[in-house]
Design a protein around this motif. Structure first.
Motif, mmCIF file in Angstrom:
data_model
loop_
_atom_site.group_PDB
_atom_site.id
_atom_site.type_symbol
_atom_site.label_atom_id
_atom_site.label_comp_id
_atom_site.label_asym_id
_atom_site.label_seq_id
_atom_site.Cartn_x
_atom_site.Cartn_y
_atom_site.Cartn_z
ATOM 1 N N MET A 1 -30.752 64.396 41.134
ATOM 2 C CA MET A 1 -30.182 64.887 39.882
ATOM 3 C C MET A 1 -29.505 66.233 40.115
ATOM 4 O O MET A 1 -29.769 66.903 41.082
ATOM 5 N N THR A 2 -28.696 66.592 39.165
ATOM 6 C CA THR A 2 -27.913 67.818 39.273
ATOM 7 C C THR A 2 -28.018 68.603 37.967
ATOM 8 O O THR A 2 -28.747 68.228 37.071
ATOM 9 N N SER A 3 -27.288 69.677 37.876
ATOM 10 C CA SER A 3 -27.289 70.534 36.691
ATOM 11 C C SER A 3 -25.943 70.420 35.987
ATOM 12 O O SER A 3 -24.951 70.032 36.588
ATOM 13 N N LEU A 4 -25.925 70.805 34.728
ATOM 14 C CA LEU A 4 -24.692 70.835 33.948
ATOM 15 C C LEU A 4 -24.505 72.250 33.431
ATOM 16 O O LEU A 4 -25.439 72.843 32.885
ATOM 17 N N HIS A 30 -24.103 75.688 42.018
ATOM 18 C CA HIS A 30 -23.776 74.440 42.703
ATOM 19 C C HIS A 30 -24.312 74.442 44.134
ATOM 20 O O HIS A 30 -24.841 73.444 44.609
ATOM 21 N N LEU A 35 -23.977 70.796 40.692
ATOM 22 C CA LEU A 35 -23.501 71.182 39.366
ATOM 23 C C LEU A 35 -22.318 70.338 38.923
ATOM 24 O O LEU A 35 -21.441 70.004 39.712
ATOM 25 N N ASP A 36 -22.326 69.995 37.646
ATOM 26 C CA ASP A 36 -21.149 69.529 36.926
ATOM 27 C C ASP A 36 -20.813 70.634 35.938
ATOM 28 O O ASP A 36 -21.710 71.297 35.407
ATOM 29 N N TRP A 116 -27.010 64.064 28.813
ATOM 30 C CA TRP A 116 -27.917 65.159 29.141
ATOM 31 C C TRP A 116 -29.192 64.700 29.831
ATOM 32 O O TRP A 116 -29.667 65.387 30.737
ATOM 33 N N GLU A 118 -29.581 62.762 32.111
ATOM 34 C CA GLU A 118 -29.306 62.557 33.537
ATOM 35 C C GLU A 118 -29.366 63.864 34.333
ATOM 36 O O GLU A 118 -29.380 63.834 35.564
ATOM 37 N N TYR A 119 -29.386 64.998 33.650
ATOM 38 C CA TYR A 119 -29.359 66.304 34.317
ATOM 39 C C TYR A 119 -30.746 66.923 34.347
ATOM 40 O O TYR A 119 -31.528 66.794 33.405
ATOM 41 N N ASP A 120 -31.038 67.616 35.446
ATOM 42 C CA ASP A 120 -32.296 68.369 35.564
ATOM 43 C C ASP A 120 -32.287 69.631 34.699
ATOM 44 O O ASP A 120 -33.313 70.016 34.154
ATOM 45 N N ILE A 122 -29.586 72.266 32.090
ATOM 46 C CA ILE A 122 -28.321 72.481 31.406
ATOM 47 C C ILE A 122 -28.201 73.981 31.128
ATOM 48 O O ILE A 122 -29.093 74.585 30.532
#
Length: 125
Positions: A1-4, A30, A35-36, A116, A118-120, A122
């Motif tokens: 997973m990634t961050s937003l 990132h 990161l997105d 949201w 889907e992200y670890d 935000i």
């Protein structure tokens, strides 16, 4: 997973960003977490494929400390971050998708909010 990271406010002044701005922070996030980036509102202008602004001269002094958000977005994109802009922001500023930096994707209003889970993490930068 990634961050937003959500960025809504556009350029707020050279003093603030000369030391550490939101997109510069995004590059570090990132690097560490993935990161997105979602640009909303006036911040969608950061994603325009446009020439660099000419340097600013005040009297005899050339200001070289001004931030370059487009360069930071390109660095993020080149490092593998997802760059998104909300279509509402583009429409409000009269900007077409064809004017965006290569690799920038558009999102319908609320599209990323629906993702949201889907992200670890935000961040609102």
């Amino acid at each position: 997973m990634t961050s937003l990271a959500i960025v809504e406010r556009a350029y707020r002044g050279a003093l603030e960003v000369a030391y550490f701005d939101a997109l510069y922070l995004g590059i570090e996030i990132h690097r560490q977490l993935g990161l997105d980036v979602l640009l909303r509102g006036e911040a969608v202008g950061y994603a325009l494929a446009a020439p660099a602004a000419p340097p600013v001269r005040i009297g005899g002094r050339l200001l070289t400390t001004l931030d370059t958000p487009r360069d930071d977005l390109r660095r993020l994109r080149d490092a593998g971050a997802g760059i998104w802009v909300e279509e509402d922001g583009l429409a409000a500023l009269g900007i077409g998708r064809d004017r965006l930096i290569d690799g920038v994707r558009t999102a319908a209003p609320g599209e990323l909010a629906a993702r949201w889970p889907e992200y670890d993490r935000i961040f609102h930068l």
